[in-house]
Design a protein around this motif. Sequence first.
Motif, PDB file in Angstrom:
ATOM      1  N   PRO A   1      -8.313 -22.287 -41.306  1.00 34.20           N
ATOM      2  CA  PRO A   1      -7.168 -23.102 -40.891  1.00 34.20           C
ATOM      3  C   PRO A   1      -6.978 -24.301 -41.810  1.00 34.20           C
ATOM      4  O   PRO A   1      -7.939 -24.849 -42.359  1.00 34.20           O
ATOM      5  CB  PRO A   1      -7.531 -23.534 -39.476  1.00 34.20           C
ATOM      6  N   LEU A   2      -5.739 -24.698 -41.970  1.00 36.93           N
ATOM      7  CA  LEU A   2      -5.406 -25.779 -42.893  1.00 36.93           C
ATOM      8  C   LEU A   2      -6.154 -27.064 -42.561  1.00 36.93           C
ATOM      9  O   LEU A   2      -6.531 -27.817 -43.471  1.00 36.93           O
ATOM     10  CB  LEU A   2      -3.891 -26.025 -42.859  1.00 36.93           C
ATOM     11  N   GLU A   3      -6.409 -27.299 -41.277  1.00 33.50           N
ATOM     12  CA  GLU A   3      -7.058 -28.557 -40.877  1.00 33.50           C
ATOM     13  C   GLU A   3      -8.546 -28.601 -41.209  1.00 33.50           C
ATOM     14  O   GLU A   3      -9.203 -29.618 -40.952  1.00 33.50           O
ATOM     15  CB  GLU A   3      -6.858 -28.807 -39.387  1.00 33.50           C
ATOM     16  N   ARG A   4      -9.076 -27.540 -41.831  1.00 36.06           N
ATOM     17  CA  ARG A   4     -10.489 -27.547 -42.211  1.00 36.06           C
ATOM     18  C   ARG A   4     -10.673 -27.409 -43.724  1.00 36.06           C
ATOM     19  O   ARG A   4     -11.791 -27.202 -44.196  1.00 36.06           O
ATOM     20  CB  ARG A   4     -11.224 -26.412 -41.491  1.00 36.06           C
ATOM     21  N   LEU A   5      -9.600 -27.525 -44.476  1.00 31.58           N
ATOM     22  CA  LEU A   5      -9.647 -27.364 -45.928  1.00 31.58           C
ATOM     23  C   LEU A   5      -9.752 -28.698 -46.645  1.00 31.58           C
ATOM     24  O   LEU A   5      -9.170 -29.700 -46.217  1.00 31.58           O
ATOM     25  CB  LEU A   5      -8.395 -26.645 -46.436  1.00 31.58           C
ATOM     26  N   MET A   6     -10.483 -28.700 -47.762  1.00 33.22           N
ATOM     27  CA  MET A   6     -10.521 -29.842 -48.665  1.00 33.22           C
ATOM     28  C   MET A   6     -10.354 -29.342 -50.092  1.00 33.22           C
ATOM     29  O   MET A   6     -10.519 -28.154 -50.372  1.00 33.22           O
ATOM     30  CB  MET A   6     -11.831 -30.612 -48.496  1.00 33.22           C
ATOM     31  N   LEU A   7     -10.020 -30.265 -50.985  1.00 28.78           N
ATOM     32  CA  LEU A   7      -9.798 -29.955 -52.393  1.00 28.78           C
ATOM     33  C   LEU A   7     -10.862 -30.617 -53.251  1.00 28.78           C
ATOM     34  O   LEU A   7     -11.321 -31.721 -52.948  1.00 28.78           O
ATOM     35  CB  LEU A   7      -8.428 -30.462 -52.846  1.00 28.78           C
ATOM     36  N   GLU A   8     -11.210 -29.941 -54.336  1.00 31.86           N
ATOM     37  CA  GLU A   8     -12.152 -30.526 -55.289  1.00 31.86           C
ATOM     38  C   GLU A   8     -11.947 -29.898 -56.661  1.00 31.86           C
ATOM     39  O   GLU A   8     -11.341 -28.833 -56.789  1.00 31.86           O
ATOM     40  CB  GLU A   8     -13.590 -30.292 -54.835  1.00 31.86           C
ATOM     41  N   THR A   9     -12.465 -30.583 -57.667  1.00 35.99           N
ATOM     42  CA  THR A   9     -12.482 -29.993 -59.000  1.00 35.99           C
ATOM     43  C   THR A   9     -13.873 -29.510 -59.393  1.00 35.99           C
ATOM     44  O   THR A   9     -14.009 -28.531 -60.109  1.00 35.99           O
ATOM     45  CB  THR A   9     -12.029 -31.006 -60.071  1.00 35.99           C
ATOM     46  N   ASP A  10     -14.927 -30.223 -58.960  1.00 34.06           N
ATOM     47  CA  ASP A  10     -16.278 -30.032 -59.502  1.00 34.06           C
ATOM     48  C   ASP A  10     -16.258 -30.314 -61.004  1.00 34.06           C
ATOM     49  O   ASP A  10     -17.055 -29.749 -61.756  1.00 34.06           O
ATOM     50  CB  ASP A  10     -16.807 -28.627 -59.230  1.00 34.06           C
TER      51      ASP A  10
ATOM     52  N   VAL B   1       0.064 -28.901 -48.200  1.00 31.75           N
ATOM     53  CA  VAL B   1      -1.344 -28.720 -48.577  1.00 31.75           C
ATOM     54  C   VAL B   1      -1.963 -30.052 -48.975  1.00 31.75           C
ATOM     55  O   VAL B   1      -3.062 -30.406 -48.530  1.00 31.75           O
ATOM     56  CB  VAL B   1      -1.478 -27.709 -49.726  1.00 31.75           C
ATOM     57  N   ALA B   2      -1.267 -30.805 -49.814  1.00 32.10           N
ATOM     58  CA  ALA B   2      -1.797 -32.083 -50.293  1.00 32.10           C
ATOM     59  C   ALA B   2      -1.989 -33.062 -49.144  1.00 32.10           C
ATOM     60  O   ALA B   2      -3.026 -33.741 -49.053  1.00 32.10           O
ATOM     61  CB  ALA B   2      -0.867 -32.670 -51.347  1.00 32.10           C
ATOM     62  N   GLU B   3      -1.005 -33.130 -48.253  1.00 37.10           N
ATOM     63  CA  GLU B   3      -1.088 -34.070 -47.129  1.00 37.10           C
ATOM     64  C   GLU B   3      -2.218 -33.689 -46.174  1.00 37.10           C
ATOM     65  O   GLU B   3      -3.014 -34.548 -45.764  1.00 37.10           O
ATOM     66  CB  GLU B   3       0.238 -34.103 -46.380  1.00 37.10           C
ATOM     67  N   ALA B   4      -2.324 -32.402 -45.831  1.00 37.33           N
ATOM     68  CA  ALA B   4      -3.340 -31.969 -44.868  1.00 37.33           C
ATOM     69  C   ALA B   4      -4.747 -32.142 -45.434  1.00 37.33           C
ATOM     70  O   ALA B   4      -5.651 -32.625 -44.732  1.00 37.33           O
ATOM     71  CB  ALA B   4      -3.105 -30.511 -44.488  1.00 37.33           C
ATOM     72  N   THR B   5      -4.956 -31.760 -46.677  1.00 35.10           N
ATOM     73  CA  THR B   5      -6.299 -31.877 -47.256  1.00 35.10           C
ATOM     74  C   THR B   5      -6.704 -33.330 -47.430  1.00 35.10           C
ATOM     75  O   THR B   5      -7.888 -33.668 -47.312  1.00 35.10           O
ATOM     76  CB  THR B   5      -6.396 -31.123 -48.591  1.00 35.10           C
ATOM     77  N   THR B   6      -5.738 -34.200 -47.699  1.00 35.87           N
ATOM     78  CA  THR B   6      -6.038 -35.630 -47.767  1.00 35.87           C
ATOM     79  C   THR B   6      -6.492 -36.144 -46.411  1.00 35.87           C
ATOM     80  O   THR B   6      -7.511 -36.857 -46.299  1.00 35.87           O
ATOM     81  CB  THR B   6      -4.807 -36.415 -48.250  1.00 35.87           C
ATOM     82  N   GLU B   7      -5.767 -35.780 -45.357  1.00 30.58           N
ATOM     83  CA  GLU B   7      -6.147 -36.199 -44.007  1.00 30.58           C
ATOM     84  C   GLU B   7      -7.529 -35.671 -43.635  1.00 30.58           C
ATOM     85  O   GLU B   7      -8.344 -36.390 -43.036  1.00 30.58           O
ATOM     86  CB  GLU B   7      -5.104 -35.719 -43.002  1.00 30.58           C
ATOM     87  N   ASN B   8      -7.800 -34.429 -43.983  1.00 32.19           N
ATOM     88  CA  ASN B   8      -9.105 -33.838 -43.665  1.00 32.19           C
ATOM     89  C   ASN B   8     -10.238 -34.570 -44.377  1.00 32.19           C
ATOM     90  O   ASN B   8     -11.306 -34.809 -43.796  1.00 32.19           O
ATOM     91  CB  ASN B   8      -9.127 -32.359 -44.073  1.00 32.19           C
ATOM     92  N   THR B   9     -10.006 -34.920 -45.636  1.00 33.02           N
ATOM     93  CA  THR B   9     -11.037 -35.614 -46.415  1.00 33.02           C
ATOM     94  C   THR B   9     -11.280 -37.016 -45.883  1.00 33.02           C
ATOM     95  O   THR B   9     -12.432 -37.459 -45.773  1.00 33.02           O
ATOM     96  CB  THR B   9     -10.633 -35.657 -47.900  1.00 33.02           C
ATOM     97  N   LEU B  10     -10.218 -37.706 -45.528  1.00 33.68           N
ATOM     98  CA  LEU B  10     -10.366 -39.049 -44.969  1.00 33.68           C
ATOM     99  C   LEU B  10     -11.088 -39.016 -43.627  1.00 33.68           C
ATOM    100  O   LEU B  10     -11.858 -39.921 -43.298  1.00 33.68           O
ATOM    101  CB  LEU B  10      -8.990 -39.702 -44.804  1.00 33.68           C
ATOM    102  N   ARG B  11     -10.852 -37.972 -42.867  1.00 28.46           N
ATOM    103  CA  ARG B  11     -11.524 -37.844 -41.571  1.00 28.46           C
ATOM    104  C   ARG B  11     -13.019 -37.592 -41.755  1.00 28.46           C
ATOM    105  O   ARG B  11     -13.852 -38.160 -41.041  1.00 28.46           O
ATOM    106  CB  ARG B  11     -10.871 -36.716 -40.774  1.00 28.46           C
ATOM    107  N   LEU B  12     -13.376 -36.743 -42.708  1.00 22.75           N
ATOM    108  CA  LEU B  12     -14.785 -36.454 -42.931  1.00 22.75           C
ATOM    109  C   LEU B  12     -15.492 -37.609 -43.627  1.00 22.75           C
ATOM    110  O   LEU B  12     -16.536 -38.074 -43.169  1.00 22.75           O
ATOM    111  CB  LEU B  12     -14.941 -35.171 -43.772  1.00 22.75           C
ATOM    112  N   PHE B  13     -14.928 -38.067 -44.741  1.00 24.18           N
ATOM    113  CA  PHE B  13     -15.521 -39.177 -45.488  1.00 24.18           C
ATOM    114  C   PHE B  13     -14.944 -40.471 -44.943  1.00 24.18           C
ATOM    115  O   PHE B  13     -14.084 -41.114 -45.541  1.00 24.18           O
ATOM    116  CB  PHE B  13     -15.227 -39.029 -46.976  1.00 24.18           C
TER     117      PHE B  13
END
Length: 257
Positions: A194-203, A240-252
């Motif tokens: 689900p979109l609400e559990r996705l994050m983005l990274e480059t490594d 995608v950008a908005e949801a992954t940003t929210e997810n990352t802010l929530r976790l970190f």
Amino acid sequence: MLTYIDSHAHYDDEQFDFDRDELLPRLHKNGVRNIVNIGCSLERSQFSVDLAESYPFIYAAVGIHPEDAPNTPSDYLPKLMQWTENPKVTAIGEIGLDYHYDGYDKNLQMRFFEEQLDLAESVNLPVVIHSRDAAEDTMNILRKRGKVNGVMHCFSGSAETARQVLELGMNISFTGVLTFKNARKAIEALKTIPLERLMLETDCPYMAPEPNRGKRCDSGMIVYTIDKIAEIKGISPEIVAEATTENTLRLFHRIAK
């Protein structure tokens, strides 16, 4: 302009030594809201903390990568604990298991992994988990804990493994690998997340997406991964950008909103 967070980068890598201080401000100006620089050893964790203190939009994770465990003194935990008192340190990582290369010490890796999971729990910070060729042992260790506050980074596993990670309450992060022609397994896994559990990274500097595969990666290249996720899920890149940003802010949760 899309804005997004690179949740996993390695700007301490020597590949950035010649242009790091020019590159980072430019990336931030061009849409990279935040970067989390990930520690892999005591030395690289210190570099990550120093980098985070030098740039307001950069945060640090501190931890011992499984491949660095043999080179780490046994009394490493107090140093990690000390760094967690810094408000710019937002996670313990990257930690986990890596059985890819011959000669690994399985017992040592598992001990370091569990010790750092305990540390993260004690200081209420999420974990950034690395797992390569070690899915069964990784999941067994995590399942013993019931729920885990963290992210499985650089995910390239199966849809079934993704389901197990989600059941633990974790997020899943993808790199530019999604854009590779041979990424069928990762793409099938993405479809189930689900979109609400996705994050983005480059490594970065590794895992540069197409059409830059083989080049030095940087946070600006996340746009190609965003486009691929949008295509697979049938939504806009902006969503995608908005949801992954929210997810990352929530976790970190230490990253400034």
